[in-house]
Design a protein around this motif. Structure first.
Motif, PDB file in Angstrom:
ATOM      1  N   LYS A 238       0.830  -1.205   0.000  1.00  0.00           N
ATOM      2  CA  LYS A 238       0.000   0.000   0.000  1.00  0.00           C
ATOM      3  C   LYS A 238       0.866   1.257   0.000  1.00  0.00           C
ATOM      4  O   LYS A 238       0.535   2.249  -0.640  1.00  0.00           O
ATOM      5  CB  LYS A 238      -0.902  -0.040   1.228  1.00  0.00           C
ATOM      6  N   ARG A 239       1.982   1.207   0.705  1.00  0.00           N
ATOM      7  CA  ARG A 239       2.889   2.351   0.779  1.00  0.00           C
ATOM      8  C   ARG A 239       3.529   2.634  -0.574  1.00  0.00           C
ATOM      9  O   ARG A 239       3.665   3.793  -0.984  1.00  0.00           O
ATOM     10  CB  ARG A 239       3.961   2.074   1.825  1.00  0.00           C
ATOM     11  N   ILE A 240       3.891   1.577  -1.277  1.00  0.00           N
ATOM     12  CA  ILE A 240       4.517   1.734  -2.591  1.00  0.00           C
ATOM     13  C   ILE A 240       3.526   2.362  -3.572  1.00  0.00           C
ATOM     14  O   ILE A 240       3.880   3.271  -4.335  1.00  0.00           O
ATOM     15  CB  ILE A 240       5.022   0.379  -3.113  1.00  0.00           C
ATOM     16  N   LEU A 241       2.279   1.895  -3.548  1.00  0.00           N
ATOM     17  CA  LEU A 241       1.268   2.464  -4.434  1.00  0.00           C
ATOM     18  C   LEU A 241       0.999   3.922  -4.102  1.00  0.00           C
ATOM     19  O   LEU A 241       0.797   4.746  -5.004  1.00  0.00           O
ATOM     20  CB  LEU A 241      -0.023   1.653  -4.357  1.00  0.00           C
ATOM     21  N   ARG A 242       1.010   4.256  -2.819  1.00  0.00           N
ATOM     22  CA  ARG A 242       0.803   5.646  -2.414  1.00  0.00           C
ATOM     23  C   ARG A 242       1.941   6.528  -2.910  1.00  0.00           C
ATOM     24  O   ARG A 242       1.723   7.657  -3.374  1.00  0.00           O
ATOM     25  CB  ARG A 242       0.693   5.720  -0.899  1.00  0.00           C
ATOM     26  N   GLU A 243       3.177   6.024  -2.853  1.00  0.00           N
ATOM     27  CA  GLU A 243       4.319   6.800  -3.339  1.00  0.00           C
ATOM     28  C   GLU A 243       4.285   6.953  -4.857  1.00  0.00           C
ATOM     29  O   GLU A 243       4.604   8.025  -5.384  1.00  0.00           O
ATOM     30  CB  GLU A 243       5.614   6.139  -2.904  1.00  0.00           C
ATOM     31  N   LEU A 244       3.884   5.906  -5.567  1.00  0.00           N
ATOM     32  CA  LEU A 244       3.760   6.011  -7.020  1.00  0.00           C
ATOM     33  C   LEU A 244       2.673   6.999  -7.414  1.00  0.00           C
ATOM     34  O   LEU A 244       2.834   7.775  -8.362  1.00  0.00           O
ATOM     35  CB  LEU A 244       3.460   4.636  -7.628  1.00  0.00           C
ATOM     36  N   TYR A 245       1.565   6.993  -6.699  1.00  0.00           N
ATOM     37  CA  TYR A 245       0.482   7.924  -6.970  1.00  0.00           C
ATOM     38  C   TYR A 245       0.939   9.364  -6.739  1.00  0.00           C
ATOM     39  O   TYR A 245       0.685  10.248  -7.553  1.00  0.00           O
ATOM     40  CB  TYR A 245      -0.718   7.586  -6.080  1.00  0.00           C
ATOM     41  N   GLY A 246       1.643   9.597  -5.640  1.00  0.00           N
ATOM     42  CA  GLY A 246       2.161  10.934  -5.355  1.00  0.00           C
ATOM     43  C   GLY A 246       3.168  11.387  -6.394  1.00  0.00           C
ATOM     44  O   GLY A 246       3.176  12.550  -6.809  1.00  0.00           O
ATOM     45  N   SER A 247       4.017  10.478  -6.845  1.00  0.00           N
ATOM     46  CA  SER A 247       4.985  10.815  -7.885  1.00  0.00           C
ATOM     47  C   SER A 247       4.297  11.150  -9.194  1.00  0.00           C
ATOM     48  O   SER A 247       4.695  12.079  -9.903  1.00  0.00           O
ATOM     49  CB  SER A 247       5.951   9.652  -8.107  1.00  0.00           C
ATOM     50  N   ALA A 248       3.243  10.399  -9.536  1.00  0.00           N
ATOM     51  CA  ALA A 248       2.517  10.667 -10.773  1.00  0.00           C
ATOM     52  C   ALA A 248       1.827  12.022 -10.716  1.00  0.00           C
ATOM     53  O   ALA A 248       1.798  12.754 -11.713  1.00  0.00           O
ATOM     54  CB  ALA A 248       1.493   9.561 -11.033  1.00  0.00           C
ATOM     55  N   ILE A 249       1.282  12.380  -9.563  1.00  0.00           N
ATOM     56  CA  ILE A 249       0.633  13.680  -9.426  1.00  0.00           C
ATOM     57  C   ILE A 249       1.645  14.806  -9.648  1.00  0.00           C
ATOM     58  O   ILE A 249       1.389  15.749 -10.397  1.00  0.00           O
ATOM     59  CB  ILE A 249      -0.045  13.814  -8.053  1.00  0.00           C
ATOM     60  N   LEU A 250       2.801  14.725  -9.002  1.00  0.00           N
ATOM     61  CA  LEU A 250       3.824  15.757  -9.189  1.00  0.00           C
ATOM     62  C   LEU A 250       4.332  15.791 -10.621  1.00  0.00           C
ATOM     63  O   LEU A 250       4.544  16.865 -11.193  1.00  0.00           O
ATOM     64  CB  LEU A 250       4.988  15.522  -8.223  1.00  0.00           C
ATOM     65  N   PHE A 251       4.534  14.612 -11.209  1.00  0.00           N
ATOM     66  CA  PHE A 251       5.029  14.538 -12.576  1.00  0.00           C
ATOM     67  C   PHE A 251       4.074  15.231 -13.533  1.00  0.00           C
ATOM     68  O   PHE A 251       4.475  16.077 -14.340  1.00  0.00           O
ATOM     69  CB  PHE A 251       5.211  13.067 -12.971  1.00  0.00           C
ATOM     70  N   PHE A 252       2.784  14.911 -13.461  1.00  0.00           N
ATOM     71  CA  PHE A 252       1.833  15.509 -14.387  1.00  0.00           C
ATOM     72  C   PHE A 252       1.521  16.959 -14.046  1.00  0.00           C
ATOM     73  O   PHE A 252       1.155  17.738 -14.921  1.00  0.00           O
ATOM     74  CB  PHE A 252       0.544  14.690 -14.448  1.00  0.00           C
ATOM     75  N   TYR A 253       1.676  17.362 -12.787  1.00  0.00           N
ATOM     76  CA  TYR A 253       1.447  18.756 -12.429  1.00  0.00           C
ATOM     77  C   TYR A 253       2.484  19.662 -13.096  1.00  0.00           C
ATOM     78  O   TYR A 253       2.150  20.729 -13.614  1.00  0.00           O
ATOM     79  CB  TYR A 253       1.497  18.927 -10.915  1.00  0.00           C
ATOM     80  N   PHE A 254       3.745  19.235 -13.094  1.00  0.00           N
ATOM     81  CA  PHE A 254       4.801  20.067 -13.660  1.00  0.00           C
ATOM     82  C   PHE A 254       5.082  19.771 -15.126  1.00  0.00           C
ATOM     83  O   PHE A 254       5.706  20.566 -15.816  1.00  0.00           O
ATOM     84  CB  PHE A 254       6.096  19.888 -12.864  1.00  0.00           C
ATOM     85  N   PHE A 255       4.635  18.638 -15.627  1.00  0.00           N
ATOM     86  CA  PHE A 255       5.010  18.191 -16.963  1.00  0.00           C
ATOM     87  C   PHE A 255       3.932  18.437 -18.013  1.00  0.00           C
ATOM     88  O   PHE A 255       4.224  18.424 -19.208  1.00  0.00           O
ATOM     89  CB  PHE A 255       5.336  16.689 -16.891  1.00  0.00           C
ATOM     90  N   LYS A 256       2.697  18.697 -17.584  1.00  0.00           N
ATOM     91  CA  LYS A 256       1.605  18.727 -18.553  1.00  0.00           C
ATOM     92  C   LYS A 256       1.721  19.867 -19.557  1.00  0.00           C
ATOM     93  O   LYS A 256       1.495  19.661 -20.738  1.00  0.00           O
ATOM     94  CB  LYS A 256       0.251  18.717 -17.867  1.00  0.00           C
ATOM     95  N   TRP A 257       2.060  21.077 -19.127  1.00  0.00           N
ATOM     96  CA  TRP A 257       2.135  22.191 -20.073  1.00  0.00           C
ATOM     97  C   TRP A 257       3.298  22.065 -21.047  1.00  0.00           C
ATOM     98  O   TRP A 257       3.097  22.256 -22.256  1.00  0.00           O
ATOM     99  CB  TRP A 257       2.196  23.522 -19.333  1.00  0.00           C
ATOM    100  N   PRO A 258       4.523  21.759 -20.593  1.00  0.00           N
ATOM    101  CA  PRO A 258       5.600  21.592 -21.590  1.00  0.00           C
ATOM    102  C   PRO A 258       5.316  20.461 -22.584  1.00  0.00           C
ATOM    103  O   PRO A 258       5.570  20.603 -23.783  1.00  0.00           O
ATOM    104  CB  PRO A 258       6.838  21.272 -20.750  1.00  0.00           C
ATOM    105  N   TYR A 259       4.769  19.349 -22.086  1.00  0.00           N
ATOM    106  CA  TYR A 259       4.474  18.237 -22.991  1.00  0.00           C
ATOM    107  C   TYR A 259       3.333  18.596 -23.940  1.00  0.00           C
ATOM    108  O   TYR A 259       3.394  18.284 -25.132  1.00  0.00           O
ATOM    109  CB  TYR A 259       4.120  16.989 -22.191  1.00  0.00           C
ATOM    110  N   PHE A 260       2.311  19.262 -23.442  1.00  0.00           N
ATOM    111  CA  PHE A 260       1.164  19.643 -24.266  1.00  0.00           C
ATOM    112  C   PHE A 260       1.591  20.576 -25.393  1.00  0.00           C
ATOM    113  O   PHE A 260       1.082  20.485 -26.514  1.00  0.00           O
ATOM    114  CB  PHE A 260       0.089  20.307 -23.398  1.00  0.00           C
ATOM    115  N   LEU A 261       2.504  21.478 -25.128  1.00  0.00           N
ATOM    116  CA  LEU A 261       2.941  22.442 -26.141  1.00  0.00           C
ATOM    117  C   LEU A 261       4.029  21.895 -27.053  1.00  0.00           C
ATOM    118  O   LEU A 261       4.075  22.240 -28.239  1.00  0.00           O
ATOM    119  CB  LEU A 261       3.427  23.719 -25.454  1.00  0.00           C
ATOM    120  N   ALA A 262       4.908  21.059 -26.546  1.00  0.00           N
ATOM    121  CA  ALA A 262       6.041  20.579 -27.342  1.00  0.00           C
ATOM    122  C   ALA A 262       5.701  19.378 -28.209  1.00  0.00           C
ATOM    123  O   ALA A 262       6.315  19.186 -29.263  1.00  0.00           O
ATOM    124  CB  ALA A 262       7.208  20.228 -26.426  1.00  0.00           C
ATOM    125  N   PHE A 263       4.743  18.559 -27.807  1.00  0.00           N
ATOM    126  CA  PHE A 263       4.453  17.339 -28.555  1.00  0.00           C
ATOM    127  C   PHE A 263       3.990  17.609 -29.987  1.00  0.00           C
ATOM    128  O   PHE A 263       4.495  16.957 -30.914  1.00  0.00           O
ATOM    129  CB  PHE A 263       3.424  16.487 -27.811  1.00  0.00           C
TER     130      PHE A 263
END
Length: 65
Positions: free
Chosen positions: A2-27
């Motif tokens: 459960k802890r590992i899944l919680r950490e992966l979920y938190g990492s995915a949230i941070l990744f998409f929070y900071f990555f969505k605009w550069p990826y959306f514009l550059a792709f």
């Protein structure tokens, strides 16, 4: 486990929070300039577009209240 899944979920949230605009514009630029067609990257672009639309909807909804 459960802890590992919680950490992966938190990492995915941070990744998409900071990555969505550069990826959306550059792709689209990369896609038109020689990036090979990849279904995973296309799905990821539509996912980030959905997240951006959700952010605009939330901002608009909170502005009215």
């Amino acid at each position: 486990m459960k802890r590992i899944l919680r950490e992966l979920y938190g990492s995915a949230i941070l990744f998409f929070y900071f990555f969505k605009w550069p990826y959306f514009l550059a792709f689209p630029y990369l896609y038109n300039n020689g990036l090979n067609n990849s279904y995973i990257l296309n799905i990821l672009w539509f996912f980030t577009a959905g997240l951006i639309l959700k952010d605009f909807y939330t901002m608009y909804k909170n502005r009215d209240s």
